[in-house]
Design an enzyme around this catalytic site. Structure first.
Site, mmCIF file in Angstrom:
data_model
loop_
_atom_site.group_PDB
_atom_site.id
_atom_site.type_symbol
_atom_site.label_atom_id
_atom_site.label_comp_id
_atom_site.label_asym_id
_atom_site.label_seq_id
_atom_site.Cartn_x
_atom_site.Cartn_y
_atom_site.Cartn_z
ATOM 1 N N ASP A 72 -1.754 -1.164 -5.994
ATOM 2 C CA ASP A 72 -2.220 -0.032 -5.116
ATOM 3 C C ASP A 72 -2.968 1.268 -6.125
ATOM 4 O O ASP A 72 -1.913 1.604 -7.019
ATOM 5 C CB ASP A 72 -1.157 0.682 -4.359
ATOM 6 C CG ASP A 72 -1.406 1.854 -3.469
ATOM 7 O OD1 ASP A 72 -2.671 2.131 -3.132
ATOM 8 O OD2 ASP A 72 -0.510 2.556 -3.191
ATOM 9 N N TYR B 226 0.760 -1.260 0.029
ATOM 10 C CA TYR B 226 0.071 -0.127 -0.054
ATOM 11 C C TYR B 226 0.653 1.092 0.074
ATOM 12 O O TYR B 226 2.043 1.415 0.328
ATOM 13 C CB TYR B 226 -1.040 0.072 1.314
ATOM 14 C CG TYR B 226 -1.833 -1.070 1.423
ATOM 15 C CD1 TYR B 226 -1.529 -2.132 2.001
ATOM 16 C CD2 TYR B 226 -3.102 -1.020 0.582
ATOM 17 C CE1 TYR B 226 -2.544 -3.033 2.135
ATOM 18 C CE2 TYR B 226 -3.944 -1.879 0.736
ATOM 19 C CZ TYR B 226 -3.713 -3.296 1.500
ATOM 20 O OH TYR B 226 -4.537 -4.334 1.385
ATOM 21 N N CYS B 227 0.100 2.419 -0.435
ATOM 22 C CA CYS B 227 0.786 3.555 -0.414
ATOM 23 C C CYS B 227 1.303 3.922 0.933
ATOM 24 O O CYS B 227 0.764 3.565 2.218
ATOM 25 C CB CYS B 227 -0.246 4.789 -0.588
ATOM 26 S SG CYS B 227 -0.020 6.358 -0.036
ATOM 27 N N PRO B 228 2.817 4.332 1.194
ATOM 28 C CA PRO B 228 3.671 4.994 0.149
ATOM 29 C C PRO B 228 4.460 3.935 -0.296
ATOM 30 O O PRO B 228 5.495 4.272 -1.000
ATOM 31 C CB PRO B 228 4.419 6.088 0.947
ATOM 32 C CG PRO B 228 4.251 5.170 2.323
ATOM 33 C CD PRO B 228 3.277 4.558 2.752
#
Lengths: 84, 158
Positions: free
Chosen positions: A45, A18-20
């Site tokens: 993502d 997932y981000c980041p």
């Protein structure tokens, strides 16, 4: 312009992250890369696409292409923001 | 298979150009000490690092308390409004390999120019010493120094 070393391509598989995550992997690879190298980011993502677009615009690197595969996205970046 | 071929990105301002409209700094007043609110700090700092932004985090009150040596490992505090979500959230994060707020912040520091400043007011009030704090904390500064750092920065209160 003759290149001292051949262009290197690196695949960054951040699927499931997932981000980041995707951008941090891209950035870490970018730090090691040289001008002209290709970085190919594989991501699931949804933020990866817009974030890479923003990142390349901001850092002076080239967004070469975005390919939507069945379960993930392949984003190709060319390192153009470093000194040759 | 869908392919979108992007045009070559147009001429753009170099990142550090004074003519650039973008702010190149991120300043965060970190007041909260619950793990849910600590999460965005590491994430934003990491994102800022990838953009070459300088990050200054001003850890104050509960935010500074969260950096005590033992607390960085044992903090389980969650926002009261969502306390019933604490267990499920922690499990979800573990299952999906999401890094802890602390790991995320440590990684951000490795990627870029991230400074964590302890607020001298809280530090003094709580009788802290630098040895009590995790080594990730760089120094102690006051509100005036922080505001100077923040004057040309994207500034947030967490």
């Amino acid at each position: 312009m003759e290149q001292a070393q051949p262009v290197q391509k690196k695949v960054l598989d951040t699927r499931g992250s997932y981000c980041p995550g995707p951008l941090t992997e891209l950035f870490k690879a970018y730090r090691e890369a040289k001008q002209g190298d290709i970085l190919e980011l594989w991501a699931t993502d949804p933020a990866a696409k817009p974030d890479v677009k923003a990142w390349t615009a901001r850092t002076g690197n080239e967004l070469v292409q975005i390919v939507d595969e069945k379960d993930y996205t392949r984003i190709t970046v060319k390192v153009t923001g470093k000194r040759a | 298979m869908q392919a979108q071929v992007m045009k070559k990105t147009p001429e753009k301002m170099p990142v550090d150009s004074p003519l650039s409209a973008s702010k190149n700094k991120l300043a965060i007043v970190l007041f909260s000490g619950t793990v849910d609110k600590l999460m965005p700090v590491g994430i934003l700092a990491s994102a800022a690092a990838t953009l070459g932004m300088q990050v200054d985090i001003f850890a104050t009150f509960w935010g500074l308390n969260a950096f005590k040596k033992d607390a960085v490992k044992t903090n389980m505090k969650f926002s009261k409004d969502f306390e019933e979500m604490a267990g499920p959230m922690m499990q979800l994060m573990q299952a999906k390999h999401v890094p802890s707020w602390y790991e995320s912040l440590k990684q951000a520091k490795e990627m870029g120019n991230i400074k964590i400043h302890a607020c001298t007011m809280t530090y003094g009030l709580m009788g802290m010493k630098m040895e009590d704090l995790d080594p990730i904390v760089d120094d102690t500064i006051g509100a005036v120094s922080f505001l100077e750092l923040a004057k040309d920065a994207v500034t947030l209160f967490i």
